[in-house]
Scaffold this active site. Structure first.
Site, PDB file in Angstrom:
ATOM      1  N   ASP A  85     -52.702 -13.131 -37.874  1.00 28.92           N
ATOM      2  CA  ASP A  85     -51.613 -13.177 -36.893  1.00 28.92           C
ATOM      3  C   ASP A  85     -50.393 -13.902 -37.456  1.00 28.92           C
ATOM      4  O   ASP A  85     -49.260 -13.464 -37.304  1.00 28.92           O
ATOM      5  CB  ASP A  85     -52.066 -13.906 -35.630  1.00 28.92           C
ATOM      6  CG  ASP A  85     -53.128 -13.151 -34.877  1.00 28.92           C
ATOM      7  OD1 ASP A  85     -54.063 -12.643 -35.514  1.00 28.92           O
ATOM      8  OD2 ASP A  85     -53.038 -13.079 -33.643  1.00 28.92           O
ATOM      9  N   CYS A 126     -60.605 -16.341 -37.346  1.00 28.78           N
ATOM     10  CA  CYS A 126     -59.221 -16.148 -36.917  1.00 28.78           C
ATOM     11  C   CYS A 126     -59.182 -15.631 -35.481  1.00 28.78           C
ATOM     12  O   CYS A 126     -60.205 -15.358 -34.869  1.00 28.78           O
ATOM     13  CB  CYS A 126     -58.516 -15.195 -37.878  1.00 28.78           C
ATOM     14  SG  CYS A 126     -56.717 -15.336 -37.877  1.00 28.78           S
ATOM     15  N   ASP A 127     -57.962 -15.470 -34.996  1.00 29.22           N
ATOM     16  CA  ASP A 127     -57.725 -15.251 -33.570  1.00 29.22           C
ATOM     17  C   ASP A 127     -58.467 -14.066 -32.969  1.00 29.22           C
ATOM     18  O   ASP A 127     -58.995 -14.156 -31.864  1.00 29.22           O
ATOM     19  CB  ASP A 127     -56.224 -15.032 -33.328  1.00 29.22           C
ATOM     20  CG  ASP A 127     -55.387 -16.241 -33.661  1.00 29.22           C
ATOM     21  OD1 ASP A 127     -55.882 -17.107 -34.401  1.00 29.22           O
ATOM     22  OD2 ASP A 127     -54.238 -16.316 -33.209  1.00 29.22           O
ATOM     23  N   LYS A 128     -58.484 -12.929 -33.656  1.00 36.08           N
ATOM     24  CA  LYS A 128     -59.057 -11.724 -33.067  1.00 36.08           C
ATOM     25  C   LYS A 128     -60.473 -11.453 -33.542  1.00 36.08           C
ATOM     26  O   LYS A 128     -61.242 -10.792 -32.849  1.00 36.08           O
ATOM     27  CB  LYS A 128     -58.183 -10.497 -33.372  1.00 36.08           C
ATOM     28  CG  LYS A 128     -56.738 -10.647 -32.960  1.00 36.08           C
ATOM     29  CD  LYS A 128     -56.597 -11.053 -31.502  1.00 36.08           C
ATOM     30  CE  LYS A 128     -55.166 -11.428 -31.167  1.00 36.08           C
ATOM     31  NZ  LYS A 128     -54.612 -12.546 -31.937  1.00 36.08           N
ATOM     32  N   CYS A 203     -55.629 -22.061 -38.322  1.00 36.57           N
ATOM     33  CA  CYS A 203     -54.524 -22.914 -37.867  1.00 36.57           C
ATOM     34  C   CYS A 203     -55.044 -24.152 -37.148  1.00 36.57           C
ATOM     35  O   CYS A 203     -55.943 -24.068 -36.313  1.00 36.57           O
ATOM     36  CB  CYS A 203     -53.608 -22.125 -36.950  1.00 36.57           C
ATOM     37  SG  CYS A 203     -52.860 -20.690 -37.733  1.00 36.57           S
ATOM     38  N   GLU A 452     -47.526 -11.036 -30.541  1.00 38.45           N
ATOM     39  CA  GLU A 452     -47.253 -12.415 -30.119  1.00 38.45           C
ATOM     40  C   GLU A 452     -45.798 -12.746 -30.429  1.00 38.45           C
ATOM     41  O   GLU A 452     -45.257 -12.296 -31.435  1.00 38.45           O
ATOM     42  CB  GLU A 452     -48.168 -13.395 -30.856  1.00 38.45           C
ATOM     43  CG  GLU A 452     -49.620 -13.249 -30.460  1.00 38.45           C
ATOM     44  CD  GLU A 452     -50.545 -14.185 -31.200  1.00 38.45           C
ATOM     45  OE1 GLU A 452     -51.704 -14.285 -30.794  1.00 38.45           O
ATOM     46  OE2 GLU A 452     -50.108 -14.814 -32.194  1.00 38.45           O
ATOM     47  N   SER A 479     -48.523 -16.678 -29.123  1.00 40.43           N
ATOM     48  CA  SER A 479     -49.438 -17.390 -30.006  1.00 40.43           C
ATOM     49  C   SER A 479     -49.977 -18.619 -29.283  1.00 40.43           C
ATOM     50  O   SER A 479     -49.321 -19.184 -28.407  1.00 40.43           O
ATOM     51  CB  SER A 479     -48.694 -17.826 -31.266  1.00 40.43           C
ATOM     52  OG  SER A 479     -49.413 -18.818 -31.949  1.00 40.43           O
TER      53      SER A 479
END
Length: 563
Positions: A85, A126-128, A203, A452, A479
């Protein structure tokens, strides 16, 4: 729990004379005769060298596989796609991010069904890929767990007085805005860029990755405390090896995801997200996970739980600390203990074999830690998420209130039909204090893929005269690093003719958080007339994966899942 044959699924693949050809293929890549008669455990790895979140997952996988072998199983590793992302932010490529969630879940499902695994560990970073892994586990319903690759260490930025300041990638995005506004020079931007990411890991703040990792612990599908070990911690290899051993325990006891992922465990995850000031993306992903299980869950459920759950974790982006500090303070067991003491934690089973209450009682809190507050000293009396409806968002939208103090705002609409157009206006100095930025046609279908808006929101935060005065709403996403008065997931989206499509430049828009409304201050008759003459723009993609996604994706209010 009753003991079952842990090889109950893979027998059809590897046992008996008729399976000699299959065994021959597998022996050709190094598996022994003995290996193939043991339970087969799939290791779904989201490794990539494109970005730090997943870069170290090969090492994590090796430790996981060692644990599987030590516990009597045979691990078989496979890879899947992933999208960063942060790297794609602000570009057309960012549209691939949410779409990748569905493809990752589908690919894990395909490989697992194709190979009749007895158990499954999904290594995600990670995010997804984390919600995708949980969606796949729910869909497959074989013994398994999701293991988080871990958070990045904070970066260290040298200061003029000889000290250093801890920073995260959020500081880089905000520095871009400061640079565009002439507040910092090229060398200062370069210094922030060079320092923010000191090595592998996701992150560092309570952005989407760490929010979903923590949510997975409270869902019970990730081993609490083990999964929160930071990416480059000396403890990571041992924690990963223990997770490998754990999946064999799940297989022997037939402890499957549908026994763990329940309405109550989802409510536990929501409470943890609200108490920690977690990402708005948790709303989208938890609804999607619930959808896999046919568990009814709506945006309203988040608002109800947030209203009764004070915000107690002082974590970036709204607070001072990062994920490593949270883990060092005692991690999710301490937060679980807090929620249990408040009567806000259901006693659900987890992949460790213990209930969440039992795990909470094992909490080892660092004395005088400043990260996870007690209930008598909350950062805010209610949780970090708020759901607004009103005439601009009849199906709802989500705001994170952890990072700002404004609860009312009215201003003139500045309308942009893409994120790029809005970012260009911010960079060119065309945004004024009190403006309400409207970014539309960035929803699940319209984007497609719900980009995002961090490039825009961080740039705004980097401009002091706009930081605390501008508001923003979008049918796209934010985000987890976003802070400020920002409403995302506005539904119905513009591409479907939602009211956001009727907004015109200069219209007054009101954010009314106490009354849970996002209002377009235009008479209902005028809104209806505008929408009657509105025509949907042509799809941005006519073929390929983006077109397939746009043709099958649901509303953000339903988790943006494909059917």
């Amino acid at each position: 729990m009753s003991i079952v044959d842990p090889k109950q699924h893979s027998k059809v693949l590897t046992e008996g004379p008729s399976r000699a050809a299959a065994r021959s293929y597998l022996r050709g890549v190094g598996f022994s005769k003995e290996d193939l008669h043991k339970p087969i455990i799939g290791i779904a790895n989201t490794w990539t060298e494109i970005g730090p979140c997943n870069f170290h997952l090969r090492q994590v996988a090796e430790a996981v596989k060692q644990g599987v072998r030590e516990a009597g199983g045979t691990p078989m590793e496979f890879n899947t796609v992933t999208i960063s992302d942060g790297i794609t932010m602000g570009t057309e490529g960012m549209k691939a991010s949410l779409i990748s969630r569905e493809i990752i879940a589908d690919s894990i499902e395909l490989v697992t069904r194709g190979n009749s695994f007895d158990g499954l560990i999904c290594i995600a970073g990670c995010d997804k890929n984390m919600p995708a892994a949980i969606m796949a586990l729910a869909r497959l319903d074989i013994p398994g767990l999701m293991l988080y690759g871990g958070s990045i260490a904070p970066g260290h930025l040298p200061q003029s007085d000889g000290t250093t300041k801890d920073i995260t990638i959020l500081n880089v995005f905000e520095a871009i805005g400061s640079h565009a506004a002439g507040k910092i020079n090229d060398a200062q931007l370069e210094a922030v860029e060079a320092a923010a990411c000191p090595g592998p890991g996701a992150c560092g703040g309570q952005f989407t990755a760490n929010t979903m990792a923590m949510a997975a612990e409270f869902l019970g599908i990730s081993p609490i405390q083990l999964t929160g070990v930071p990416a480059m911690s000396p403890e990571k290899a041992n924690a990963s090896r223990e997770a490998g051993k754990l999946v064999m325990h799940l297989a022997k006891n037939d402890l499957r995801p549908t026994k763990i992922l329940t309405r109550q465990s989802i409510e536990n995850a929501i409470a943890a997200v609200c108490a920690s000031g977690g990402s708005t993306n948790a709303v989208l992903h938890l609804i999607a996970i619930a959808s896999e299980l046919d568990i009814p869950l709506s945006m309203d459920d988040f608002d109800k739980i947030s209203e009764r759950t004070p915000f107690i974790c002082d974590l970036s982006p709204g607070g001072k600390y990062v994920a490593k500090d949270y883990q060092d303070a005692g991690g999710s067991r301490v937060l679980a203990k807090r929620l249990m003491e408040r009567g806000a934690l259901h006693d659900t089973i987890t992949v460790t074999g213990k209930t969440l209450h039992e795990e909470a009682k094992l909490a080892q809190e660092t004395p005088n830690q400043p990260v996870i507050h007690n209930w008598d000293k909350p950062l805010k009396p209610t949780g970090g998420l708020v759901i607004l409806k009103g005439n601009l968002a009849p199906e709802g939208c989500v705001i994170k209130v952890a990072g700002h103090e404004r609860i009312n705002h009215t201003g003139p609409a500045r309308v942009f039909d893409s994120e790029d157009a809005c970012f260009a206006a911010v960079e060119a100095g065309k945004i004024n204090p009190s403006d309400v930025l409207v970014i539309r046609y960035e929803g699940p279908k319209g984007g497609p893929g719900m980009r995002e808006m961090l490039a825009v929101t961080a740039a705004i935060k980097g401009i002091p005269e706009l930081s605390e005065t501008v508001a923003l709403l979008t049918d796209g996403r934010f985000s987890g690093a976003t802070r400020g008065l920002m409403a995302g997931h506005v539904a119905p989206e513009a591409q479907l003719g939602g009211p956001i499509a009727a907004v015109r430049e200069g219209d007054k828009i009101t954010f009314d958080i106490p009354n849970r409304e996002l209002r377009l201050e235009v008479p209902a008759e005028e809104i209806a007339a505008r929408l009657k003459s509105w025509k949907a723009p042509e799809p941005r993609y006519k073929r390929g994966v983006f077109a397939k996604y746009a043709n099958s994706v649901s509303s953000a209010s339903e988790g943006a899942v494909t059917t």
